[in-house]
Design an enzyme around this catalytic site. Sequence first.
Site, mmCIF file in Angstrom:
data_model
loop_
_atom_site.group_PDB
_atom_site.id
_atom_site.type_symbol
_atom_site.label_atom_id
_atom_site.label_comp_id
_atom_site.label_asym_id
_atom_site.label_seq_id
_atom_site.Cartn_x
_atom_site.Cartn_y
_atom_site.Cartn_z
ATOM 1 N N ASP A 66 -2.241 -18.523 0.736
ATOM 2 C CA ASP A 66 -3.149 -19.266 -0.161
ATOM 3 C C ASP A 66 -3.867 -20.374 0.617
ATOM 4 O O ASP A 66 -5.079 -20.547 0.519
ATOM 5 C CB ASP A 66 -2.400 -19.807 -1.402
ATOM 6 C CG ASP A 66 -1.083 -20.495 -1.073
ATOM 7 O OD1 ASP A 66 -0.644 -20.449 0.101
ATOM 8 O OD2 ASP A 66 -0.483 -21.083 -1.996
ATOM 9 N N TYR A 125 0.818 -1.215 0.000
ATOM 10 C CA TYR A 125 0.000 0.000 0.000
ATOM 11 C C TYR A 125 0.853 1.266 0.000
ATOM 12 O O TYR A 125 0.455 2.283 -0.544
ATOM 13 C CB TYR A 125 -0.896 0.032 1.249
ATOM 14 C CG TYR A 125 -2.186 -0.728 1.130
ATOM 15 C CD1 TYR A 125 -2.198 -2.110 0.975
ATOM 16 C CD2 TYR A 125 -3.408 -0.066 1.195
ATOM 17 C CE1 TYR A 125 -3.385 -2.804 0.891
ATOM 18 C CE2 TYR A 125 -4.604 -0.756 1.116
ATOM 19 C CZ TYR A 125 -4.585 -2.122 0.969
ATOM 20 O OH TYR A 125 -5.762 -2.804 0.887
ATOM 21 N N LYS A 156 3.568 -15.338 2.981
ATOM 22 C CA LYS A 156 3.898 -16.104 1.769
ATOM 23 C C LYS A 156 5.414 -16.293 1.791
ATOM 24 O O LYS A 156 6.144 -15.870 0.879
ATOM 25 C CB LYS A 156 3.405 -15.314 0.535
ATOM 26 C CG LYS A 156 3.500 -16.050 -0.787
ATOM 27 C CD LYS A 156 2.462 -17.141 -0.969
ATOM 28 C CE LYS A 156 2.739 -17.909 -2.251
ATOM 29 N NZ LYS A 156 1.893 -19.113 -2.398
ATOM 30 N N ASP A 161 -12.102 -9.526 4.391
ATOM 31 C CA ASP A 161 -13.365 -9.563 3.640
ATOM 32 C C ASP A 161 -13.843 -11.012 3.517
ATOM 33 O O ASP A 161 -15.032 -11.302 3.633
ATOM 34 C CB ASP A 161 -13.204 -8.980 2.229
ATOM 35 C CG ASP A 161 -13.495 -7.487 2.178
ATOM 36 O OD1 ASP A 161 -13.168 -6.795 3.165
ATOM 37 O OD2 ASP A 161 -14.053 -7.017 1.168
ATOM 38 N N ASP A 200 -6.169 -7.265 4.282
ATOM 39 C CA ASP A 200 -7.306 -6.660 3.587
ATOM 40 C C ASP A 200 -8.171 -7.754 2.960
ATOM 41 O O ASP A 200 -9.392 -7.790 3.124
ATOM 42 C CB ASP A 200 -6.782 -5.696 2.510
ATOM 43 C CG ASP A 200 -7.906 -5.031 1.745
ATOM 44 O OD1 ASP A 200 -8.857 -4.565 2.389
ATOM 45 O OD2 ASP A 200 -7.833 -4.995 0.501
HETATM 46 C C1 IPM Z 1 -10.362 -1.439 3.988
HETATM 47 C C2 IPM Z 1 -10.594 -0.855 2.625
HETATM 48 C C3 IPM Z 1 -9.447 0.075 2.288
HETATM 49 C C4 IPM Z 1 -8.195 -0.759 2.237
HETATM 50 C C5 IPM Z 1 -9.641 0.863 0.992
HETATM 51 C C6 IPM Z 1 -10.909 1.671 1.000
HETATM 52 C C7 IPM Z 1 -8.450 1.751 0.709
HETATM 53 O O1 IPM Z 1 -10.771 -1.841 1.676
HETATM 54 O O2 IPM Z 1 -10.291 -0.672 4.974
HETATM 55 O O3 IPM Z 1 -10.255 -2.661 4.106
HETATM 56 O O4 IPM Z 1 -7.879 -1.379 1.215
HETATM 57 O O5 IPM Z 1 -7.483 -0.799 3.246
HETATM 58 MN MN MN Z 2 -10.741 -3.877 2.490
#
Ligand code: IPM
Ligand code: MN
Length: 350
Positions: free
Chosen positions: A218, A141, A186, A246, A242
């Site tokens: 993975d 990032y 990884k 999710d 990240d």
């Molecule tokens: C999160 C989001 C952010 C990230 C984006 C909006 C930049 O997806 O907080 O997980 O990738 O960190």
């Molecule tokens: Mn995210």
Amino acid sequence: MIKIAALPGDGIGPEIIKESLKIIESVSEKIDIKFNYKFCDVGAIAIDKYNNPLPDETLKICKESDAILFGAIGHPKFDNNPNLKVRPEQGLLRLRKELGLYANLRPVRSYDELLSLSPLKKNIIENTDMLIVRELTGGLYFGEKKSESNFSSDTCTYTVDEIKRVTYLAIDYAKKRRNKITLIDKANVLETSRLWRKTVQEIALKHPEIQLDYMFVDNAAMQIIINPKQFDVILTENLFGDIISDEASVIGGSIGILPSASIGKTMGLFEPIHGSYPQATNKNIANPIAAILSASMMLKYLGYENGAKMIQEAVEFSLKSKISTADINNNPSMTSEVGDFIKKYIQENF
Ligand code: IPM
Ligand code: MN
């Protein structure tokens, strides 16, 4: 007087922040603490107004606050246009960097009332309780970026110190939980991952009560789905965290209920994991629970553990009572009704 910077941001951000402030107000009366809010712009709305996703004024107010309550960021008009130089997400990324918010905490648990909502089988997800500790200000990032007409690069860098500080934090949390850390990396391919393993291993040796496991990312992506109960604290770098978080949100039944805390040495920012959900903007249908639970994490961070617990209990009661939004309920309540219900529970029960 506690100073809160409220950054509603884009899409459903303002609607869910409104609900979480409603809840904080009801708790503040119970624990007799005054909160002072300053609202500021961030994200797409700040680009529209100032051509800057993180205006100086917003950053200044954040720096002067005790904690930040963040809504959501992003607008479709900025997506799928790779030529844009200014993007809403830059506001959040800069904020994380400027405030030194190096650790992102994402608790993921299953709720008995929501087990049937997950596409995963009930026996796999029930009693899952993990904490994802994601490094937040390093890695791909923030490494050097290059972009030319026929070449681009993003660089992944980590220093030992960056790894150490988030590892100490993960160890503190593991000690309050089940004493287990799984480092996701990884290391079979990446130098940065090998540095993570070496550094985390050295620290763990000084904490013999901690059981440290390693998992390649993975494989971890699969293990989270087939056996999520094996995880207690997951420690991982920025991009892996990240993605994994999710994925893990599927266990809870909806991404609309997952809160997060981004913390540094002197500051904390609290935000739902979900994004700005543009299709739902101003419809009063978004789930406010992730934002409300983020407020609970904020109170805990500020030292008001009992206030944090009030919110947690009230949210659980709303789920049991089936007062919830369309993402988790076939007979849905509106965003503001869920907030009102949770607020009333706090007013009447504490
Ligand atoms: C999160 C989001 C952010 C990230 C984006 C909006 C930049 O997806 O907080 O997980 O990738 O960190
Ligand atoms: Mn995210």
